[in-house]
Write an enzyme that holds these catalytic residues in place. Structure first.
Site, PDB file in Angstrom:
ATOM      1  N   LYS A 184     -10.459 -10.460 -18.718  1.00  0.00           N
ATOM      2  CA  LYS A 184     -10.812 -10.525 -19.889  1.00  0.00           C
ATOM      3  C   LYS A 184     -10.397 -11.732 -20.190  1.00  0.00           C
ATOM      4  CE  LYS A 184     -13.019  -8.451 -23.127  1.00  0.00           C
ATOM      5  NZ  LYS A 184     -14.081  -6.991 -22.738  1.00  0.00           N
ATOM      6  N   SER A 198     -24.491  -4.373 -23.303  1.00  0.00           N
ATOM      7  CA  SER A 198     -24.213  -3.499 -24.418  1.00  0.00           C
ATOM      8  C   SER A 198     -23.997  -3.887 -25.685  1.00  0.00           C
ATOM      9  CB  SER A 198     -22.742  -2.469 -24.558  1.00  0.00           C
ATOM     10  OG  SER A 198     -21.983  -3.881 -24.189  1.00  0.00           O
ATOM     11  N   GLY A 199     -23.610  -5.446 -26.210  1.00  0.00           N
ATOM     12  CA  GLY A 199     -23.731  -6.171 -27.021  1.00  0.00           C
ATOM     13  C   GLY A 199     -22.173  -6.944 -27.136  1.00  0.00           C
ATOM     14  N   GLY A 200     -20.833  -5.964 -26.157  1.00  0.00           N
ATOM     15  CA  GLY A 200     -20.134  -6.694 -25.805  1.00  0.00           C
ATOM     16  C   GLY A 200     -19.804  -7.745 -25.188  1.00  0.00           C
ATOM     17  N   VAL A 201     -18.492  -8.156 -24.823  1.00  0.00           N
ATOM     18  CA  VAL A 201     -18.601  -9.046 -24.271  1.00  0.00           C
ATOM     19  C   VAL A 201     -18.872  -9.396 -22.717  1.00  0.00           C
ATOM     20  CG1 VAL A 201     -16.637 -11.407 -23.340  1.00  0.00           C
ATOM     21  CG2 VAL A 201     -17.017 -10.129 -25.866  1.00  0.00           C
ATOM     22  N   ASP A 202     -18.341  -8.758 -21.893  1.00  0.00           N
ATOM     23  CA  ASP A 202     -18.520  -8.294 -20.632  1.00  0.00           C
ATOM     24  C   ASP A 202     -20.028  -8.438 -20.352  1.00  0.00           C
ATOM     25  OD1 ASP A 202     -16.188  -8.301 -21.056  1.00  0.00           O
ATOM     26  OD2 ASP A 202     -15.051  -5.990 -20.729  1.00  0.00           O
ATOM     27  N   SER A 203     -20.940  -7.444 -20.729  1.00  0.00           N
ATOM     28  CA  SER A 203     -22.353  -6.919 -20.230  1.00  0.00           C
ATOM     29  C   SER A 203     -23.163  -8.128 -20.593  1.00  0.00           C
ATOM     30  CB  SER A 203     -22.817  -6.046 -20.741  1.00  0.00           C
ATOM     31  OG  SER A 203     -23.068  -5.971 -22.131  1.00  0.00           O
ATOM     32  N   THR A 204     -22.663  -8.953 -21.617  1.00  0.00           N
ATOM     33  CA  THR A 204     -23.380 -10.521 -22.117  1.00  0.00           C
ATOM     34  C   THR A 204     -23.227 -11.546 -20.885  1.00  0.00           C
ATOM     35  OG1 THR A 204     -23.222  -9.527 -24.169  1.00  0.00           O
ATOM     36  CG2 THR A 204     -23.706 -11.551 -23.473  1.00  0.00           C
ATOM     37  N   CYS A 229       5.341  -5.255   2.090  1.00  0.00           N
ATOM     38  CA  CYS A 229       6.170  -4.444   1.308  1.00  0.00           C
ATOM     39  C   CYS A 229       5.126  -3.492   2.854  1.00  0.00           C
ATOM     40  CB  CYS A 229       5.054  -4.156  -0.277  1.00  0.00           C
ATOM     41  SG  CYS A 229       6.254  -2.356  -0.128  1.00  0.00           S
ATOM     42  N   TYR A 230       4.146  -2.765   3.177  1.00  0.00           N
ATOM     43  CA  TYR A 230       3.338  -2.437   3.208  1.00  0.00           C
ATOM     44  C   TYR A 230       3.119  -3.097   4.969  1.00  0.00           C
ATOM     45  CZ  TYR A 230      -0.176   0.377   5.903  1.00  0.00           C
ATOM     46  OH  TYR A 230      -0.240   0.874   7.409  1.00  0.00           O
ATOM     47  N   GLU A 232       4.752 -10.309  -6.839  1.00  0.00           N
ATOM     48  CA  GLU A 232       3.208 -10.285  -7.620  1.00  0.00           C
ATOM     49  C   GLU A 232       3.650  -9.820  -8.679  1.00  0.00           C
ATOM     50  OE1 GLU A 232       3.153  -8.691  -4.783  1.00  0.00           O
ATOM     51  OE2 GLU A 232       2.540  -7.014  -4.945  1.00  0.00           O
ATOM     52  N   HIS A 246       7.666  -7.234  -3.544  1.00  0.00           N
ATOM     53  CA  HIS A 246       6.917  -7.573  -4.234  1.00  0.00           C
ATOM     54  C   HIS A 246       7.013  -8.873  -5.178  1.00  0.00           C
ATOM     55  CE1 HIS A 246       4.351  -4.461  -3.138  1.00  0.00           C
ATOM     56  NE2 HIS A 246       5.421  -3.161  -3.339  1.00  0.00           N
ATOM     57  N   GLY A 249       1.376  -1.314   0.382  1.00  0.00           N
ATOM     58  CA  GLY A 249      -0.148   0.495   0.076  1.00  0.00           C
ATOM     59  C   GLY A 249       0.506   1.422  -0.007  1.00  0.00           C
TER      60      GLY A 249
END
Ligand code: XMP
Length: 598
Positions: free
Chosen positions: A375, A224-230, A84-85, A174, A172, A57
């Protein structure tokens, strides 16, 4: 009811910045279950976790108001790893000392491991490269701890209380700059023996979370027609049942060919028939009328979206007071600042994070089931839910759709007034497009080059596409003309955003998509915008630009080189369109070009 973590998960206490999400995604890749929790989470809420990670952080443990976890977590007897933090907080909370750093250590550092059997070091070479980013450092160890690694600038690069299974590391694990980072994380994860993570277990987990959040209310979702919202819409339907979800898809007239039908068919197969599609295309075209400036077009489209959504929501009585929550397909990268994609930020802010929506979020009225995922994970979840492979692997498509890919002009530029091309066998296009250089946006002309073999994309051409915009301030893109082998001049005509133009671009886009899929290249290409220009080699005609790109995250991109046989078929097919007189291939990287033209 107080939220308790998913049983068997590794809890990641989020101390700020973006570290916790990155750790979460790394742990998922190891096939283990993790869950991000805020610092205020009590030890009692963490009792079902199998281990705890305290993230990095930006603050100092001594800062007033700096995030603090519940010190009772040390009494749970679970493995704990501070990064770290988080490492400094462990020292601080257990009565060690942390000294404010005189200098900041930032970047790669070499550590020497002094206890190779202590977590996280088994299997890691005794000298290894790690990524440091800190001001403060642990000075005195808490009782019962030993140093397990050091570096030149940081005597306590890692510490451990092996008996109590509490570990701290200043660097870190990660990030990919830490050479053995994934190995180190994996050592800690193995020690925790967490529940397995896969799409199926995640789907159950997120389903339970959704049920708890939504209670007996319902969810209204803009698809919207996009992948995510579908994918988000499909998940909501599966978890809550179709009678508690309502979808709305606004057809702007700027969508890809068969997009609405494809989504309706895929959802229909899953028994989801509660998506209302509203054809608002004539309203959109009327509002766009004479607009030519990229930002002006975006604003008109964005405003029209909101007004249609509001109207339909009111007509259908889908408002917060009536027990409806708002669903959104926001994914993790949408929630962070992505400097390089300024317009994407803007429009995404527009859609997912406008003020009215922020207010609703504060009141707990917004549901975002994908907000932790990247994604590729969203795509996998989509397939897990039974959506077709082709649908979830479609290329990203901007919110304003073909609207950003149809360039418009009010007063055509005369050829005489154009900047002169600095290279042979080329001509300057009489239209400008958006690009990006340094931190700034550019709005400049493109150069079309001509070659005897108009389909051959050589290394020389790719280099030219980098050199010209870097050297000459009048230009931000270089294109190969694939329809002509010797130089021709382009003239522009006044053209706005019309249904006819959108229809031709939609057809051209469909042809390109078809040919690229046929060649088996669709999934190798990040995105392939097809752009319509209001200029051509015959007065009054138009041109098509192909913009295939390779990218990992859309922040930077390179031209993707299609086999010449594919470019040939595409060029020939597009030249048969009435009113299209030339086809061009954009070779510019991003920067200095952007992915979209506008
Ligand atoms: P640029 O053109 O800035 O695009 O290189 C980067 C990525 O963002 C996408 N993009 C958008 N996505 N709404 C979106 O949801 C938008 O308004 C928008 N504009 C650009 C673009 O397709 C590319 O993937």
């Amino acid at each position: 009811m107080e939220h308790t973590v998913h049983p068997g998960s590794i809890a990641i206490v989020d101390f700020g910045g973006q570290y916790a999400h990155l750790i979460g995604s790394r742990i998922r890749r190891l096939g283990a279950f993790s869950e991000i929790v805020p610092p205020e989470t009590s030890a009692d809420q963490l009792k079902d976790a199998t281990g705890i990670i305290l993230s990095g952080g930006p603050q100092s443990v001594y800062d007033a108001g700096s995030p603090q976890a519940d010190p009772k977590i040390f009494e749970l007897g679970k493995p704990i790893l501070g990064i770290c933090y988080g490492h400094q907080w462990i020292a601080h909370a257990l009565q060690g000392t942390v000294k404010p750093g005189k200098t900041k250590e930032y970047g790669r550092a070499q550590i020497t491991i002094t206890n190779p059997t202590a977590i996280p070091f088994p299997g890691v070479p005794p000298e290894t490269t790690v990524w440091m980013s800190h001001g403060d450092a642990v000075q005195e160890l808490p009782r019962g701890f030993q140093v397990t690694a050091t570096s030149e600038d940081c005597p306590v690069a890692a510490m451990a209380n092996v008996e109590r299974r509490i570990f701290g590391i200043q660097f870190h694990v990660e990030v990919t700059h830490t050479t053995h980072g994934q190995q180190m994380l994996s050592n800690f994860v193995d020690l925790c023996n967490p529940a397995p993570w896969n799409m199926r277990s995640y789907r159950d987990h997120i389903g339970n979370e959704l049920k708890a959040q939504v209670g007996d209310r319902k969810v209204f979702m803009l698809v919207s027609g996009g992948v995510d919202s579908t994918v988000a819409f499909t998940l909501l339907n599966e978890v809550l049942g179709t009678d508690r979800v309502q979808g709305l898809l606004v057809d702007t007239g700027l969508m890809r060919k068969n997009e609405v039908k494809m989504i309706e068919a895929a959802l229909g197969k899953l028994g989801i028939n509660n998506l209302k599609a509203v054809d608002a295309s004539s309203e959109f075209f009327a509002a766009l009328g004479t607009a030519t400036e990229p930002e002006e077009k975006r604003k008109i489209i964005g405003d029209m979206f909101l007004s249609v959504q509001r109207r339909v929501a009111e007509e259908m009585a889908l408002t917060g007071e009536k027990g409806w929550l708002l669903g959104q397909g926001t994914i993790y990268p949408d929630t962070i600042e992505t400097g390089g994609t300024k317009h994407a930020d803007k429009i995404k802010t527009h859609h997912n994070r406008v003020e009215a929506i922020q207010k609703m979020m504060e009141q707990g009225l917004v549901v975002e089931p994908l907000k932790e995922l990247y994604k590729d994970e969203v795509r996998k979840l989509g397939e897990e839910l039974g959506l077709p492979h082709d649908l979830v692997w479609r290329h990203p498509f901007p919110g304003p759709g073909l609207g950003v890919r149809i360039l418009c002009t009010k007063e055509p530029e005369a050829i005489a007034s154009l900047p002169k091309s600095p290279i042979e066998q080329s001509s300057v296009l009489p239209v400008k497009s958006v690009g990006v250089q340094g931190d700034g946006r550019t709005y400049r002309h493109a150069i079309a080059v001509f070659r005897n073999d108009p389909l051959m994309i050589s290394e020389e051409l790719i280099q030219l596409a980098t050199e010209v915009p870097n050297k000459y301030k009048d230009f931000n893109r270089v294109l190969l003309c694939t329809s002509h082998s010797s130089p021709v001049e382009f003239t522009a005509s006044a053209m706005g955003m019309t249904k006819e133009r959108a229809d031709s671009l939609r057809e051209a886009d469909a042809i390109v998509d078809e040919e690229v899929r046929k060649a088996g290249l669709h999934e190798q290409i990040w995105q392939l915008p097809v752009v319509l220009l209001p200029c051509g080699v015959v007065t009054g005609s138009q041109s098509i630009v192909l913009r295939p790109i390779a990218s990992i995250d859309a922040m930077t991109a390179d031209a993707f080189v299609l086999p010449s046989s594919v470019t040939k078929v595409i060029t020939e097919r597009i030249l048969k369109f009435p009113g299209i007189s030339a086809v061009l291939y954009d070779l510019t990287s991003k920067p200095p070009g952007t992915i979209e033209w506008e």
